[in-house]
Design a protein around this motif. Structure first.
Motif, short mmCIF file in Angstrom:
data_model
loop_
_atom_site.label_atom_id
_atom_site.label_comp_id
_atom_site.label_asym_id
_atom_site.label_seq_id
_atom_site.Cartn_x
_atom_site.Cartn_y
_atom_site.Cartn_z
N PHE A 1 21.80 64.25 -33.34
CA PHE A 1 22.87 63.28 -33.19
C PHE A 1 24.14 63.87 -32.58
CE2 PHE A 1 20.53 60.88 -36.59
CZ PHE A 1 20.14 59.85 -35.75
N THR A 2 24.29 65.18 -32.65
CA THR A 2 25.49 65.81 -32.07
C THR A 2 25.15 66.58 -30.79
OG1 THR A 2 25.21 67.77 -33.44
CG2 THR A 2 26.60 66.00 -34.32
N LEU A 3 24.04 66.25 -30.18
CA LEU A 3 23.62 66.96 -28.97
C LEU A 3 24.65 66.91 -27.85
CD1 LEU A 3 21.27 68.65 -27.96
CD2 LEU A 3 20.25 66.56 -27.07
N PRO A 4 25.31 65.78 -27.58
CA PRO A 4 26.34 65.80 -26.53
C PRO A 4 27.49 66.76 -26.83
CG PRO A 4 25.71 63.55 -27.01
CD PRO A 4 25.05 64.41 -28.05
N ALA A 5 27.93 66.79 -28.08
CA ALA A 5 29.01 67.72 -28.44
C ALA A 5 28.54 69.17 -28.34
CB ALA A 5 29.51 67.44 -29.86
N THR A 6 27.28 69.41 -28.66
CA THR A 6 26.74 70.76 -28.56
C THR A 6 26.65 71.20 -27.11
OG1 THR A 6 25.46 70.37 -30.57
CG2 THR A 6 24.79 72.22 -29.21
N ILE A 7 26.27 70.29 -26.24
CA ILE A 7 26.17 70.63 -24.83
C ILE A 7 27.55 70.88 -24.23
CG2 ILE A 7 25.54 69.71 -22.55
CD1 ILE A 7 23.16 68.34 -23.96
N VAL A 8 28.51 70.04 -24.57
CA VAL A 8 29.86 70.19 -24.03
C VAL A 8 30.50 71.51 -24.48
CG1 VAL A 8 32.21 69.22 -24.15
CG2 VAL A 8 30.27 67.73 -23.70
N THR A 9 30.24 71.90 -25.73
CA THR A 9 30.84 73.13 -26.25
C THR A 9 29.95 74.35 -26.02
OG1 THR A 9 29.87 72.79 -28.44
CG2 THR A 9 32.09 71.89 -28.04
N LEU A 10 28.91 74.19 -25.22
CA LEU A 10 27.99 75.28 -24.88
C LEU A 10 27.34 75.90 -26.12
CD1 LEU A 10 30.08 76.96 -22.05
CD2 LEU A 10 28.24 75.29 -21.81
N GLY A 11 27.04 75.07 -27.10
CA GLY A 11 26.34 75.52 -28.29
C GLY A 11 27.21 75.94 -29.45
N LEU A 12 28.51 76.00 -29.25
CA LEU A 12 29.40 76.43 -30.33
C LEU A 12 29.49 75.42 -31.46
CD1 LEU A 12 32.30 78.11 -28.34
CD2 LEU A 12 30.47 79.21 -29.63
N PHE A 13 29.14 74.18 -31.18
CA PHE A 13 29.18 73.16 -32.23
C PHE A 13 28.11 73.40 -33.29
CE2 PHE A 13 28.83 68.89 -34.09
CZ PHE A 13 30.17 68.65 -34.32
N LEU A 14 27.12 74.23 -32.99
CA LEU A 14 26.10 74.57 -33.98
C LEU A 14 26.70 75.33 -35.15
CD1 LEU A 14 23.13 75.51 -31.65
CD2 LEU A 14 23.41 73.44 -33.00
N PHE A 15 27.79 76.07 -34.91
CA PHE A 15 28.50 76.72 -36.01
C PHE A 15 29.08 75.69 -36.97
CE2 PHE A 15 28.99 80.27 -32.87
CZ PHE A 15 28.23 81.20 -33.57
N VAL A 16 29.57 74.61 -36.43
CA VAL A 16 30.12 73.52 -37.25
C VAL A 16 29.00 72.88 -38.07
CG1 VAL A 16 31.27 71.28 -37.16
CG2 VAL A 16 32.02 73.12 -35.66
N ILE A 17 27.84 72.70 -37.46
CA ILE A 17 26.71 72.14 -38.19
C ILE A 17 26.29 73.06 -39.33
CG2 ILE A 17 24.26 71.54 -37.98
CD1 ILE A 17 24.92 70.45 -35.19
#
Length: 116
Positions: free
Chosen positions: A53-69
């Motif tokens: 569900f957060t794939l667009p945010a993960t792509i925009v941040t170049l994977g850094l959003f995975l730390f938030v997850i």
């Protein structure tokens, strides 16, 4: 058998990190084992949904959003397990990063040598 050993090593990592990091509290060793099981289950069932569900945010941040997850998974485990307290988001973020590092180091001890 290897799964139980991995859960115990994760529990050891949780206890060590709870003693080092401020803002993370684990009451006892049984709670640490329960935290290890809950984190494993959350990573198995909830994390793929969050990543999807957060794939667009993960792509925009170049994977850094995975730390938030990962931090959200730790915060959720803190809400689910009595005796495991996470004081805030940044404590959960630091805990999740260090837990990943400790787990990879401890799991590298379990690697079997492959014979040719």
């Amino acid at each position: 058998m290897k799964i139980f050993l991995k859960l115990l090593l994760t529990a050891v990592a949780v206890v060590i990190l709870a003693n080092i990091l401020p803002g993370i509290v684990v009451n006892n060793y049984v709670t640490a084992v329960i935290v290890a099981v809950v984190i494993s289950l959350l990573n198995m069932f909830v994390r793929p949904l969050l990543v999807f569900f957060t794939l667009p945010a993960t792509i925009v941040t170049l994977g850094l959003f995975l730390f938030v997850i990962n931090a959200i998974i730790i915060l959720l485990a803190g809400k689910l397990v009595a005796g495991f307290v996470v004081s805030g988001f940044f404590s959960a973020l630091l805990f999740s990063v260090l837990l990943s590092i400790f787990r990879s180091l401890l799991f590298s001890l379990l690697k079997e040598e492959k014979s040719k």
